[in-house]
Design an enzyme around this catalytic site. Sequence first.
Site, PDB file in Angstrom:
ATOM      1  N   ASN A 148       0.835  -1.195   0.000  1.00 13.16           N
ATOM      2  CA  ASN A 148       0.000   0.000   0.000  1.00 13.16           C
ATOM      3  C   ASN A 148       0.876   1.253   0.000  1.00 13.16           C
ATOM      4  OD1 ASN A 148      -2.639  -1.091   0.022  1.00 13.16           O
ATOM      5  ND2 ASN A 148      -2.433  -1.604   2.191  1.00 13.16           N
ATOM      6  N   CYS A 168      -5.108  -7.207  -3.175  1.00 12.83           N
ATOM      7  CA  CYS A 168      -5.543  -6.835  -1.835  1.00 12.83           C
ATOM      8  C   CYS A 168      -6.206  -8.044  -1.174  1.00 12.83           C
ATOM      9  CB  CYS A 168      -6.513  -5.658  -1.914  1.00 12.83           C
ATOM     10  SG  CYS A 168      -6.997  -4.979  -0.318  1.00 12.83           S
ATOM     11  N   HIS A 169      -6.197  -8.045   0.152  1.00 13.39           N
ATOM     12  CA  HIS A 169      -6.785  -9.172   0.887  1.00 13.39           C
ATOM     13  C   HIS A 169      -8.302  -9.071   1.009  1.00 13.39           C
ATOM     14  CE1 HIS A 169      -2.616  -9.572   2.187  1.00 13.39           C
ATOM     15  NE2 HIS A 169      -2.673  -8.327   2.597  1.00 13.39           N
ATOM     16  N   HIS A 198      -9.680  -0.729  -1.778  1.00 15.85           N
ATOM     17  CA  HIS A 198     -10.166  -0.329  -0.456  1.00 15.85           C
ATOM     18  C   HIS A 198     -11.510   0.391  -0.515  1.00 15.85           C
ATOM     19  CE1 HIS A 198      -6.255  -0.605   2.155  1.00 15.85           C
ATOM     20  NE2 HIS A 198      -6.498  -1.694   1.438  1.00 15.85           N
TER      21      HIS A 198
END
Length: 432
Positions: A148, A168-169, A198
């Site tokens: 990030n 991304c998770h 996000h």
Amino acid sequence: MSKITFLGAGSTVFAKNLLGDCMTVDALQSFEFALYDVDHKRLRDSELLLNTMKKNLQSNVTIITYHDRKEALRNATYVINAIQVGGYDPCTITDFEMPKKYGLRQTIADTIGIGGIFRNLRTIPVIQAFAKDMKEVCPDAWFLNYTNPMAVLTNVLLQEGIKTVGLCHSVQVCASHLLESLDMPFDNIQWKIAGINHMAWLLEITRNGKDLYPEIKQRARQKQSEKHDDMVRFELMQRFGYYVTESSEHNAEYHPYFIKKNYPELIEQYNIPLDEYPRRCVNQIEGWKQMREDLVHNKHLHHERTMEYGSYIIEAMETNQPFKIGGNVLNTGGLIRNLPEKAVVEVPCLVDASGVTPTHVGDLPEQLAALNRTNIHTQLLTIEAALTKKKEKIYQAALLDPHTAAELSIDDIVSLCDDLIEAHGSWLPAYT
């Protein structure tokens, strides 16, 4: 011999998960795992741990550590990036403490917001150096970016001509975690997610063909009557119609509605954990002492494949067996039509031997696209600031940041940027 280079391999737990996953894949058994980190002690820890796992998993991979980054990258087929530039001390401390002097509070500060902007500005030059090395020693390698701020760094790499996908998770666990939190079954579910990193949106969710959103919203409204740890996202869903992928503590600072010094009661009302990331850093640093003993010196250490996309992407490219991911890619051709084409978006992608092929999503509901654009403006200006080395672009990025602009005056935002530039010192290049 094919080669996976892991930049930031001193992130021992993350290296364990991603490279441990790769050790379980038959198609990757002949690979070299090249480990590189500027922290040689943590690099050694990762090397010891991974060799133990290799033995216990009966894997045939080759594990080599490097202290020369270019040699670690030489002839790589895949590059995994998990670096953090500046660490907790001094840079994260600066990102949080300096804005506090202006009355600006944050929760995570790793994506946008004033902390996210400066995290970008100190990381972009390092990312550019990676790209320069790769163009020289592994120009055809795929770059899997886990660092990030995801959207900006992935965008910079793509502009450098590096084959990149940002990972991304939050995408792969969004739907199941939401349903679990509402005591709803999550077997046989189908979902569609798109937006930006996000702040991607759960656009559709069904179970056995039935739309689950009506029941989700009903249960979420009931749950909001009591304090819980996802109140910001539930409020956003109530007001804008859709659930967002990343956590409430993140989204509290991506919007201008939740952290407001003139409305201090909102912190309690929405259960917002101010200074959450520094707190996690301190706990992680302290916890690593015991975790190191449990992991690095555990001769029985084993591993089961996780949900991280990395190993599945590499396996799909190596075997030509398609795999679907949520990936961060350039919005070329208007994958999401009502977002800027030069932005990085998070959309469903198909991975196979030809690489990463993103899918066309079309228009987002306009209210969702509008929220995304508020973050994209700051992202694109941050990139422009890094590429031009102009302070005015830093100011403009901060002036357009939703949370910062909602809290501070123009003069205070400019002054805060100047103070952060000075405080970061040599962690930033010179700006004029």
